[in-house]
Write an enzyme that holds these catalytic residues in place. Structure first.
Site, PDB file in Angstrom:
ATOM      1  N   HIS A 172       0.793  -1.152  -0.064  1.00 22.72           N
ATOM      2  CA  HIS A 172       0.029  -0.026  -0.039  1.00 22.72           C
ATOM      3  C   HIS A 172       0.899   1.240  -0.167  1.00 22.72           C
ATOM      4  O   HIS A 172       1.474   1.542   0.880  1.00 22.72           O
ATOM      5  CB  HIS A 172      -1.040  -0.070   1.416  1.00 22.72           C
ATOM      6  CG  HIS A 172      -1.916   1.234   1.400  1.00 22.72           C
ATOM      7  ND1 HIS A 172      -3.089   1.265   1.382  1.00 22.72           N
ATOM      8  CD2 HIS A 172      -1.260   2.496   1.916  1.00 22.72           C
ATOM      9  CE1 HIS A 172      -3.358   2.317   1.740  1.00 22.72           C
ATOM     10  NE2 HIS A 172      -2.355   3.306   1.895  1.00 22.72           N
ATOM     11  N   ASP A 298     -10.473  -3.720  -4.049  1.00 23.90           N
ATOM     12  CA  ASP A 298     -10.281  -2.981  -2.847  1.00 23.90           C
ATOM     13  C   ASP A 298     -11.591  -2.976  -2.157  1.00 23.90           C
ATOM     14  O   ASP A 298     -11.887  -1.805  -1.470  1.00 23.90           O
ATOM     15  CB  ASP A 298      -9.402  -1.825  -2.902  1.00 23.90           C
ATOM     16  CG  ASP A 298      -9.042  -1.259  -1.668  1.00 23.90           C
ATOM     17  OD1 ASP A 298      -9.193  -2.106  -0.667  1.00 23.90           O
ATOM     18  OD2 ASP A 298      -8.414   0.055  -1.566  1.00 23.90           O
ATOM     19  N   HIS A 302     -17.835  -0.878   5.214  1.00 24.73           N
ATOM     20  CA  HIS A 302     -17.900  -0.127   6.452  1.00 24.73           C
ATOM     21  C   HIS A 302     -19.104  -0.082   7.095  1.00 24.73           C
ATOM     22  O   HIS A 302     -20.160   0.225   5.986  1.00 24.73           O
ATOM     23  CB  HIS A 302     -17.228   1.164   6.316  1.00 24.73           C
ATOM     24  CG  HIS A 302     -15.669   1.412   5.920  1.00 24.73           C
ATOM     25  ND1 HIS A 302     -15.061   0.797   7.162  1.00 24.73           N
ATOM     26  CD2 HIS A 302     -15.043   1.666   4.990  1.00 24.73           C
ATOM     27  CE1 HIS A 302     -13.440   0.756   6.537  1.00 24.73           C
ATOM     28  NE2 HIS A 302     -13.593   1.314   5.257  1.00 24.73           N
TER      29      HIS A 302
END
Ligand code: DOR
Ligand code: ZN
Length: 420
Positions: A172, A298, A302
């Site tokens: 990352h 990705d 949430h």
């Protein structure tokens, strides 16, 4: 169960019949095989995602291995690599084996755990990479995703360590000193909004450093979610020199720009941030050229309270699994060979997932997906299988519907619905 897919188009080719028997693609279907009229449908090797956040263990309110697997199957995936930033972190053989086992129990896609590079993703000490590699989970990709392995010495050691078992470090790329307090891409829009910027150079500097380290060590580097035109140039040069580097781009970085932050809707907050139109153009071209090897989602579910709040407090990340293929279709059109390579064949090769990313020839494992390219669908967050709702595409009309997905010959999706 045996299936006969009648008049299917394999990768856009002329209609033919495709049989699935005993988990493999077969020449002929036996008596009693279930016949699926696949007129107008395109068969692709099952999609493979090298970058998925499944949130289990720890944040089962946002996603579980099972709900994420179902979202993946509905998106046409037959394998996903589960990121290590769970709670506890997947930094031991015990945790990666737990995730792997949960994936097997769900039985909807192959869940391949990614192991953390450093203990607790803290960037201080290498995790037990060898123990994770030799565990039942057979880990080959290691990543501190969410965080950058910022210490160059640790990064070098990690690259050296995984060489022994042909592992890969997925970085990352974010120089943390350049992104302190960052809220969005650093540029005209951030200046106008008065939000602290995340400069492109914070990504590019780490990629430049890491390709040099990978070259020095002779090891494999994979760059997560490449988001800038400058990163593409660094990668282009490194690949031309023969550095063992691969790279991914997300569907959202291929479509969306930083202008979307202007409404302060945190659904558009993501790390790395949405960039500019010219970055988007460079990323598209890089995927076409092969400088970027794969599309990775990705997928970052949430919970509502972590996302529907002020921009500054919202967690970065967006859902991706159920919309990835439609987004890629909308950006590139029906380039089936490109789609199969960048979304199945190349990711399977990077992750070492033999059995996925095949060519659908007789005798190969029946991991495939059937797409109706003529169908269009309005994205409705309420209809998603993911446990979370943070899709940036709500209300958008996208091309392509996943009609069926098969994992080793067993249908995980039929008629556009999950089988279990
Ligand atoms: O937007 C992101 N979300 N970027 C990351 O690197 C981590 C991810 C997450 O875990 O939510
Ligand atoms: Zn990341």
């Amino acid at each position: 169960m045996a299936y006969l897919l009648k008049d299917v188009s394999i990768l856009g080719g002329s209609p033919t019949d495709l049989a699935i028997v005993d988990g493999v693609i077969a020449g002929d279907a036996p008596e009693g095989a279930e016949v699926i009229d696949a007129t107008g449908l395109v068969a692709l090797p099952g999609l493979v995602d090298v970058h998925t956040h499944l949130r289990e263990p720890g944040r089962e309110d946002a996603e579980t291995v099972e709900t994420g697997s179902r979202a993946a199957a509905l998106g046409g995936y037959t394998a996903v690599c589960a990121m290590a930033n769970t709670s506890p972190v997947a930094d031991t053989a015990g945790v990666v084996e737990q995730v792997w086992r949960l994936g097997r129990e769900a039985g909807l896609v192959d869940v391949q755990p990614i192991g953390a590079v450093t203990i607790g993703l803290a960037g201080k000490q290498l995790a037990e990479l060898g123990a994770m590699a030799s565990s039942a989970a057979n880990v080959r990709i290691f990543s501190d995703d969410g965080f950058c392995v910022a210490d160059p010495r640790l990064m070098r050691r990690a690259l050296e360590y995984v060489k022994a078992f042909d592992g890969v470090i997925a970085q990352h790329a974010e120089e943390p000193r350049l992104t302190e307090g960052a809220q969005m891409h650093e540029g005209e829009v951030s200046t106008r909004l008065g939000l602290t910027g995340w400069p492109a150079v914070a990504e590019e500097a780490i990629i430049a450093r890491d390709v040099l380290l990978a070259e020095h060590v002779g090891s494999r580097l994979h760059v997560c979610h490449v988001s800038t035109a400058g990163s593409v140039e660094v990668l282009r040069q490194a690949k031309a020199r023969g550095v063992r580097v691969t790279a991914e781009v997300t569907p959202h970085h291929l479509l969306l720009t930083d202008e979307l932050a202007a409404g302060y809707d945190p659904v558009f907050k993501v790390n790395p941030p949405l960039r500019t139109r010219s970055d988007v153009e460079a990323l598209r071209q890089a995927l076409l050229d092969g400088v970027i090897d794969v599309v990775a989602t990705d997928h970052a579910p949430h919970a509502v309270q972590d996302k529907e709040c002020e921009w500054a407090y919202a967690r970065p990340g967006m859902l991706g699994l159920e919309t990835a293929l439609p987004i890629v279709l909308s950006v590139f059109g029906e380039k089936w060979d490109l789609i199969a390579d960048r979304m199945s064949i190349a990711p399977a090769r990077i992750a070492g997932l033999t059995g996925h990313g095949g060519d659908l020839s007789a005798g190969t494992p029946a991991n495939l997906t059937l797409v109706d390219p003529s169908a269009r669908r309005v994205v409705d967050p309420a209809e998603l299988a993911s446990r979370s709702r943070n899709t940036p595409y709500a209300g958008m009309t996208l091309p392509g519907r996943i009609v069926a997905t098969f994992l080793r010959g067993e249908a995980t999706v039929l008629d556009g619905k999950a089988v279990k």
